[in-house]
Scaffold this active site. Structure first.
Site, short mmCIF file in Angstrom:
data_model
loop_
_atom_site.label_atom_id
_atom_site.label_comp_id
_atom_site.label_asym_id
_atom_site.label_seq_id
_atom_site.Cartn_x
_atom_site.Cartn_y
_atom_site.Cartn_z
N GLY A 1 -3.39 6.22 6.61
CA GLY A 1 -4.24 4.88 7.68
C GLY A 1 -4.17 4.34 8.82
O GLY A 1 -5.07 4.69 9.91
N SER A 2 -4.86 2.37 8.02
CA SER A 2 -5.28 2.28 9.41
C SER A 2 -4.42 2.08 10.93
O SER A 2 -4.57 2.11 12.09
CB SER A 2 -5.75 0.52 9.27
OG SER A 2 -6.79 0.73 8.07
N THR A 3 -3.24 2.05 10.47
CA THR A 3 -2.14 2.70 11.52
C THR A 3 -2.56 3.48 12.13
O THR A 3 -1.47 3.26 13.97
CB THR A 3 -0.97 2.22 11.35
OG1 THR A 3 -0.27 3.90 10.02
CG2 THR A 3 -0.60 0.89 10.28
N PHE A 4 -3.48 3.90 12.41
CA PHE A 4 -3.84 5.47 12.78
C PHE A 4 -4.81 5.35 14.40
O PHE A 4 -4.55 5.79 15.22
CB PHE A 4 -4.31 6.27 12.34
CG PHE A 4 -3.88 8.20 12.91
CD1 PHE A 4 -2.78 8.74 13.28
CD2 PHE A 4 -5.31 8.92 13.15
CE1 PHE A 4 -3.10 9.83 13.62
CE2 PHE A 4 -5.29 10.05 13.41
CZ PHE A 4 -4.90 10.73 13.86
#
Lengths: 385, 628
Positions: free
Chosen positions: B322-325
């Site tokens: 998800g957005s941790t990428f």
């Protein structure tokens, strides 16, 4: 009475003292020496203890020694006179064991008389030779050539041999037949007749094979190829050969045979005692013991050659051959040369009957020696005794 | 005269034949002598060897297995005495009576009773038969007190593996279990009945070191296998202790904290040296059950559980990040010359070809630059920069930061995750890459998969100033002769410009410490312990237009298995980073609402305990030239 004898034979009227003097003490000494080896081995088999085997065997030997000397001192003509009677008694005992004998080790061989256990087949070994010696003593050189004169002695052999084979005891059967053969041979039976009997014997092997018990067949098969079944019937013979071979030239030392003391060696106090000796004392010890036996046999043959009556000669050669057969069959079987047939090593193996048989036999040989110049005519002398 | 003539003929014949017979006997005796020579002289060596083989029995002595210790020397896996009751038939006057007597003082099932009677019959009289295993201390003392009436019964002491922290560190340690057919390597130890080898986790990873070297006892035995005496004995070498980087206190805390969720995983790293301080995976299991032996029902329960209690999700769970990428996409873009000041207008969605790609915020974020893009986790901003640079540049940066391949932590079963490229898709899916997939990948969805271990490594690499931080779980091995400590690793730089990292650093700071950041609510308030981080919420399904229209896309309204995964990655303290942490909560809903508070708690606890600051268990440094 004694006077009539002395004209025919120098030693017919020997006094007891003369007889004791003329006993072949060298032979007695050899017997004691061989037993001493046996005592030491039974001591070792008991893990360095005279119990349970060595002590009991020593008592038996003491008794046997007395019997041997007594037999030796009894006049040879007595044995001549009662040869057939003794044979018939032994035959009756053999029949009796068939009817009411005790089964031991899978075979019916013993008669339990409470005091002692009697093994009639052992007694028969001596009695058969006695009977045959007496028979051939009475047959003239010409008659020996006639086949009809061989029918009775063949029957004398066949009857006990058949009974013993049925027990079943292959080893004793073979010994009876071979010892009898030696008497036939030395009595002068033509060689071609042996060839016929031998050929007939070979022809009978397939039939005999059918008559054998399973355990006997297994032993023969195992003998042919012991490695095929190392944990089953081949185990005994493999372990015996390992014991023997690992002994090497000088052996592992007294009481130090690992095969014997850790029970890898089967029946180490009875049939396989020679392997134990060879393990602990090596080839030197084994050959030494064989040397003692050879000396004893040489004595027996020498006595036979020096005896002036045919009965004594045949008796001595027959009994000596019997001793030889014990020693040879036992040692050959524990070394894997012949199938395991359950023949003990005389004077060494634990057990009373075989030792007594051998000692009675040797007593008779000594008696032949003591009475070597006694005259026994073809028709016999029994009336005058 | 005829008689005399007859006798002399007989005598001559006799003498000739008797000598002939004697000759025959001599020949036969020489056969015996020949046989003797053959057996005792020629083949003597062969038979001597056979006799020794008969006599000597080699018994393998199992060495004690090495312990596993945490970074401070706390025992995590030890060997415990296992008392078992054995019965020797030949020492028992009446087996059944003795068993009855035993049944009166300790519990013996009907099954045990029958089994013992059966085994006693089958085995040799002097072979001990196990009556019962795992006796308690009370049972042992009861039996000892009554020993006089229980002749033939005795207590034997064996060793069994024990894990004092049980399920709290089960996945990391793994477990030992009986050797199976395919484990056999020819090592005689493995053929010992009852021998246990490591089947999972560190027990498996370090099995050979922990196992040690077998001892040997040469026994003299008789033909029945009874031992006569011991000829010689070589004790072998006990297994060496493994000393971990884990702080079991922190580990227990992490595991406990994750248990507020049904299924979650977490990794805590020391940024300076890559030490794994804690490795959480929930739900867990009881590792000693494997040593004891599981019933079929227990085993089926474990493997059929949809929460996968046996899986170490921290290294073997692969999730869409998800957005941790997004930090990776941002770094890739900066590398391609799209500066931090590059701005994008977010109306709430972006159209590419015929498809419409939504931002998580329906109303849109308006004008967004890179820092705000991370701080608000604006999807449209990342769609835009990803479209400009292409998926392969993103993948290259992801690989540099530790994604797409196992990070190489010393545990079996680490998964590599997926970082897609154009070539990857062609090879694995068989279709060419679609432009829209680049957009999906930019927000850590679609094909992209990463393990919590990889995400923690990524954060550690970002926070370390761009060093290739590599996690490790084992500090070294210790034994009586002194331990061997691995030297502290020196990490090489990844070649990412410091000013790019500073932008990321500030943006992650803003996520938690700027009141408009997505995880502001989960910030650490303690002064000096503040954390920086990034939220992530990854869909496990597509939200259909129908659902959108019906207004049902609040996670709480969906069944558990269709809810989003919640993620958070973070590090602390923000101005002097020491600890990195990643948390994934399966179907946990929102990253900011579910995962971020867990990371906050874990990083707070980590800084409170400060395991990297405390003196670690002393291991001797490796002497120069000494081989491990």
């Amino acid at each position: 009475m004694a006077g009539r004898f002395s004209s025919m034979s120098r030693s017919a009227g020997l006094t007891l003292g003369q007889k004791i003097w003329s006993i072949n003490w060298g032979m007695v000494f050899l017997v004691v020496l061989i037993f001493s080896v046996g005592f030491a081995m039974l001591f070792s088999a008991g893990n360095g203890n005279i119990n349970p085997w060595a002590s009991r065997q020593a008592m038996r030997f003491g008794l046997g020694l007395l019997v041997m000397l007594a037999v030796a001192l009894i006049d040879i003509r007595f044995w001549f006179r009662y040869a057939y009677a003794l044979y018939i008694i032994a035959l009756i005992l053999l029949v009796a064991v068939e009817v009411m004998g005790t089964v031991g080790m899978g075979a019916q061989r013993w008669i339990d008389l409470k005091v002692i256990q009697l093994q009639p087949s052992e007694i028969m070994k001596v009695c058969l030779i006695l009977a045959l010696a007496r028979y051939f003593n009475g047959v003239s050189v010409e008659d020996i050539g006639r086949p009809t004169y061989l029918l009775l002695p063949l029957a004398l052999v066949a009857a006990p041999a058949a009974l013993v084979l049925k027990q079943p005891d292959l080893g004793t059967t073979v010994m009876l037949a071979l010892a009898a053969g030696a008497v036939f041979f030395c009595a002068g039976v033509r060689l071609w007749k042996f060839a016929i009997v031998g050929a007939a014997g070979l022809a009978a092997i397939p039939i005999g094979w059918q008559l054998l018990h399973d355990y006997q067949r297994a032993r023969v098969m195992t003998f042919m190829n012991p490695e095929t079944d190392p944990l089953g019937t081949g185990y005994h013979i493999m372990q015996a050969m390992i014991a023997l071979g690992s002994g090497g030239m000088f052996g592992k030392g007294f009481l130090l045979g690992s095969q014997s003391h850790l029970n890898f060696l089967p029946e180490k106090q009875t049939d396989f005692i020679f392997t134990m000796l060879a393990e602990e004392f090596g080839m030197v010890g084994g050959l030494g013991l064989m040397g003692l036996y050879i000396l004893l046999i040489v004595y027996g043959i020498a006595i036979a050659l020096r005896t002036r009556n045919q009965f004594g000669r045949l008796l001595a050669i027959g009994l000596t051959t019997n001793l030889f057969l014990y020693v040879f069959i036992n040692i050959a079987m524990v070394m894997g040369l012949i199938p395991v047939v359950g023949v003990p090593l005389p004077l060494i193996s634990y057990g009373g009957t075989a030792m007594l048989t051998v000692m009675v036999g040797l007593g008779l040989v000594i008696s032949v020696y003591v009475h070597r110049d006694t005259f026994i005519s073809r028709r016999g002398v029994t009336e005058e005794l | 005269m005829a008689q005399n003539h007859d006798d002399s003929t007989k005598s001559k014949t006799f003498s000739r034949r008797a000598l002939f017979l004697a000759g025959g006997q001599a020949l036969l005796f020489s056969t015996l002598a020949g046989r003797m020579y053959y057996l005792q002289i020629l083949k003597s060596d062969t038979y001597k060897t056979l006799a020794e083989d008969n006599r000597i029995n080699l018994r393998v002595l199992p060495p004690p297995r090495g312990r596993i210790l945490d970074r401070f020397g706390v025992e995590l896996a030890v060997n415990e005495q296992n008392y078992r009751l054995v019965l020797v038939r030949e020492q028992t006057p009446n087996v059944e009576a003795t068993l009855d007597a035993l049944g009166n003082i300790i519990s013996l099932s009907e099954h045990d009773f029958k089994r013992v009677l059966r085994e006693v019959k089958r085995k040799r009289a002097f072979v001990p038969v196990t009556v019962r295993d795992n006796l308690s201390w009370e049972e042992v003392s009861t039996i000892s007190v009554n020993a006089a009436d229980l002749s033939g019964a005795s207590i034997e002491v064996g060793q069994t593996r024990s894990y004092p922290y049980g399920s709290a560190i089960a996945h990391t340690l793994g477990y030992v279990a009986a050797v199976s057919e395919r484990d056999l390597t020819g090592d005689p130890l493995l053929e010992l009945p009852g021998f246990r080898i490591g089947k999972n986790g560190l027990e498996k990873q370090h099995d050979l070191v922990l196992r040690g070297k077998q001892g040997n006892s040469h026994l003299e035995v008789n033909a029945y296998g009874r031992v006569i005496r011991e000829l010689s004995r070589d004790e072998g070498k006990p297994g060496r202790d493994a000393v971990l980087t884990v702080d079991v206190g922190l580990q227990t805390y992490v595991q406990q904290r994750l248990m507020s969720q049904q299924s979650a995983a977490s990794v805590v790293l020391d940024i300076k040296n890559g030490d794994v301080l804690a490795l959480g995976s929930v739900p867990s299991y009881d590792p000693s059950a494997f040593n004891r032996g599981l019933s079929t029902r227990e085993w089926n329960g474990l493997i059929n559980d949809h929460l996968a209690p046996l899986t170490n999700k921290a290294i073997a769970g692969a999730y869409a990040p998800g957005s941790t990428f997004k930090m990776i996409v941002a770094l890739a873009a900066m590398k391609e010359g799209i500066g931090a000041q590059h701005s994008v207008f977010c109306p709430g969605s972006m159209r590419l070809g015929n498809s419409k790609f939504h931002c998580w915020k329906r109303g849109g974020h308006g004008w967004v630059d890179l820092t705000r893009g991370i701080q608000h986790s604006c999807d449209v901003y990342f769609y835009d920069i990803a479209r400009r640079i292409g998926v392969d540049k993103i993948a290259a940066m992801a690989n540099r930061l530790g994604l797409g391949q196992p990070v190489g932590v010393d545990l079996p079963g680490e998964r590599s995750g997926v970082i897609p490229t154009k070539a990857w898709k062609l090879a694995n899916v068989g279709e060419p890459w679609q432009g829209g997939e680049t957009l999906i990948a930019a927000i850590g969805q679609g094909f992209v998969l990463a393990t919590p271990m990889q995400l923690a490594t990524m954060v550690a690499r970002l926070a370390s100033g761009g060093l290739k931080v590599t996690p490790r779980l084992t500090r070294g091995f210790n034994d009586e002769a002194g331990g061997i400590a691995e030297p502290d690793p020196v990490f090489e730089p990844l070649g990412i410009p410091a000013e790019h990292l500073r932008v990321i650093h500030n943006a992650m700071d803003a996520v938690t410490n700027n009141r408009r950041g997505t995880a502001y609510k989960a910030r650490i308030k303690d002064e000096g312990w503040e954390m920086a981080g990034k939220t992530g919420t990854s869909q496990v399904r597509r939200i259909t237009l129908a659902e959108r229209a019906a207004g049902v896309f609040k996670n709480e309204d969906l069944p558990w298995r269709r809810r989003d995964h919640a993620l958070f990655v973070g590090f602390a303290p923000v101005h002097n980073p020491r600890y990195a942490c990643a948390v994934v909560v399966e179907h946990g809903g929102g990253g900011s609402s579910t995962a971020a508070p867990i990371v906050r708690d874990i990083l707070t606890e980590t800084q409170r305990r400060d395991p990297s600051g405390a003196p670690a268990f002393q291991l001797q440094a490796q002497a120069p030239g000494q081989e491990t």
